[in-house]
Enzyme design. Sequence first.
Site, PDB file in Angstrom:
ATOM      1  N   ARG B 127      80.933  71.671   8.361  1.00 35.73           N
ATOM      2  CA  ARG B 127      81.893  72.777   8.441  1.00 35.73           C
ATOM      3  C   ARG B 127      83.314  72.325   8.731  1.00 35.73           C
ATOM      4  NH1 ARG B 127      77.198  74.850  10.762  1.00 35.73           N
ATOM      5  NH2 ARG B 127      76.094  75.972   9.142  1.00 35.73           N
ATOM      6  N   GLY B 188      67.663  73.592  15.481  1.00 36.03           N
ATOM      7  CA  GLY B 188      66.761  74.489  16.206  1.00 36.03           C
ATOM      8  C   GLY B 188      65.509  74.837  15.441  1.00 36.03           C
ATOM      9  N   GLU B 189      65.564  74.813  14.130  1.00 36.30           N
ATOM     10  CA  GLU B 189      64.384  75.148  13.330  1.00 36.30           C
ATOM     11  C   GLU B 189      63.379  74.000  13.291  1.00 36.30           C
ATOM     12  OE1 GLU B 189      67.329  76.674  12.751  1.00 36.30           O
ATOM     13  OE2 GLU B 189      66.314  78.529  13.253  1.00 36.30           O
ATOM     14  N   ASP B 308      65.462  85.245  15.608  1.00 34.00           N
ATOM     15  CA  ASP B 308      66.422  84.224  15.160  1.00 34.00           C
ATOM     16  C   ASP B 308      67.865  84.714  15.300  1.00 34.00           C
ATOM     17  OD1 ASP B 308      67.479  81.907  14.157  1.00 34.00           O
ATOM     18  OD2 ASP B 308      66.726  82.150  12.119  1.00 34.00           O
TER      19      ASP B 308
END
Lengths: 259, 581
Positions: B127, B188-189, B308
């Site tokens: 990003r 996190g996944e 989520d």
Amino acid sequence: MGISVLASAALFALPISAWAQQGAPQGHPEDYAAADIAHGARVYAENCDRCHGADGAGVSGVDFRTGKFRNADTDRQLAMVIGRGFPTAGMPAFALDTADMTGVIAYLRNINNLDRGSIPAGDADRGRLVFEGKGACLSCHRVKDKGSRQAPDLSDIGATRSAGTLERSLINPQEQLFPINRAVHIVTREGTAINGRRLNEDTYTVQLADEDGRLVSLSKSDLRQYTISTKAAMPSFKGELTRDELADLLSYLLTLKGQ
Amino acid sequence: MPRRYLLLLTLSLVCYGQTTVGYDRLLNAAKEPQNWLTYGGDYFSHHYSGLTQITPANVKALNLAWVYQSPLTGSWESTPLVVDGIMYVTQRPNDIVAMDAATGRVFWIYHYENAKTVTVCCGANNRGLAILGDTLYMGTLDAHLVAVNARSGMLLWNTKVAESKSGYSITLAPLAFRDRVLVGLGGGEYGIRGSIAAFNARTGKEVWRFYTIPAPGEPGHETWEDCKPGAGYCDPEAWKHGGGSVWVTGSYDPELNLTYWGIGNVGPDYNADQRPGANLYTGSAVALDADTGKLRWHYQFTPHDRYDFDSVQVPVLADLNWKGAPVKAMMWANRNGNFYVLDRATGKFLLGKPFVKVNWMSGFDQNGVPIQTPQPPGMPTYPAVQGGSNWYSPSFSPRTKLMYVSSWEDQGQYFAGTPVEYKEGLSFGGGNLAPFVPQPDNPAKAIPGAPAIPNLRRGPINNWTDAGGHGAVLAIDPLTGAPRWRFKMYDVTDTGIVTTASDLLFTGGREGYLQALDARTGALLWRRNLGAQMLNNPITYSVNGRQYVAAMAGLSLFAFALPDRSIFFAIAATPPLAAWE
């Protein structure tokens, strides 16, 4: 028979190449074990759903329901794609163990085959006669070079709709009609009336096919009226066709896979 | 005025007078609106520019100045920096491109070779960058932090922040201040244990690290409760892979010496039963001491999350007049569908109000804790998994005092948790999601199998329509939480927002339109079809007196500006910009 989950669990963590040599079946939905498909549904939900969507059509240009894959024909190739990913394009590599890989491939091969509906399989040849005859489907729909252009072209409907979806469309089209297929009525600022169906729409414009199948693109700011029908134009065939006729018609529709 | 114009033309033929970006310049970024020096535009993450050349009156003349096309595939979520006429932008997976911000011609490209062990959920994105001194900082997909010379593109140092084969990655733009550069970890996944870490800007040596999941003995660990016998699958050490990713850049208040970060979702995402407790500090805002990384306060937006709803938003800081008294505030349009105002000195909850349809909760208790109302099986939850808003930056205009948010409205989804055992480097979601597209006659019932909004969009065709949700730009009054105006779009949006001192707002959406709105009224003033999904935060900057608006769509970076003739009249009609003095 494919490798069942219990049997393949013993092959835990074998490399892809080893997995592909286990005599795995190659692509016919009925070749896969129900237990593998059920296990694969969970593997899919855990790993694939996030990008590819529950229906398998979440990534534009990729539609698992068609049974065709961009970079794989055989199960071995599918395993390679899943195991290696396309990291630079955003698809990570999935280091699945043998049971998970077997399951997810079984599921992918059956993703459009699970919503079977309640009507048993019929005779597709007889179904074509119902489609073109008593059902008068061609008065609105089109298949290849036959029929009307008022309603969506069904030439590949069997590749993109499940048996259950098609059955519900025939019995209760009002509840099953997808929003994109609702009829639109437009009056331009100059007073021209256009009836048609949407092909695409955004905040400022709409693209549609009119009743003669002509492609029309309009700026919404040029429209006096833009109405999206909430009622399905398609009639219900419940009671209009016998159960056998419905079964035949459904079987015929499922053979329409496009070119 | 005409004499100055000629002088500017002459200058443009030579060089841009690049100077070092010291900490003092970053502190006063708002005073040099010709540049875009940090991910959020300034340390308060206003995503606002003081430029005024492009105005509501002349924006109709905005035209394409140049295009840069990335040779790589995949979504492009980067926000460029602009420093004294040079644009620095990342392209996937981890390249830095330095180009002439007036022409798009490239000076150099730094290429970082990621390890083969990269494991990244949801797109291998980067990003953006931070700059401090003459050094650019970039986090990498294999969870390293690299420092690159801004003039030469040469690597200065490379520090490993975490282990990529366990699912750790860095996708955000770093935050640099004083002598340090901060990053947070994604993943996190994949069942990571998240952290935010500060590194010495000169050496790359770690200064401090804050773990977003507290270990046994640390405050907050009690919110990872013990498993109850007979309650189904439960992980007694759930905290070890409890998620808490940090996907986007934090903010910094130099006076309070606090740095603020949004913490991502808990792992596993959907099966809350196997990790009893509130699961701190997932789904929270944290305020950390900038010197030590010690937690000063936290506020958890979504305790014991099962949707989520990670707090993957940029903290927006502003000093507001709150019920007659000045408050150092933090504003937050959360993925969970609520707009919040917190006191950023103390973390006190001041306001929480839904900005989209919300049914996972029914309100707040007196401490600002949401009263959760999980929907029964077969009923959709609002908002859906992508939330009311997400990672793309909102904007705050100090002129209008409004917070501008890209939102997803009226999208619901079925959620179902299933037990999942942690395996290193594998997805750790623990559940099923199913789309919900309501029937026109019966909005509580879904159309079976109807196409729903995809998580990713890579083509120009809508086959899902707006029946299952759509996007909107909201101008929220932070004092009330109510939208002042709303600009509805047909498709959803993953595009951030930039506002300007001439009260213009630039944003985009999945439809591929770059559009300019009146920031005071929400009226559409200009749009261009860029032909592909926009997945980034537009910015504005100026070079040699000409203001540009830059945004990406698909694989292309577009810069728009007024034609030279319009600039001439703009110069004649408006006071000179600070940058020209």
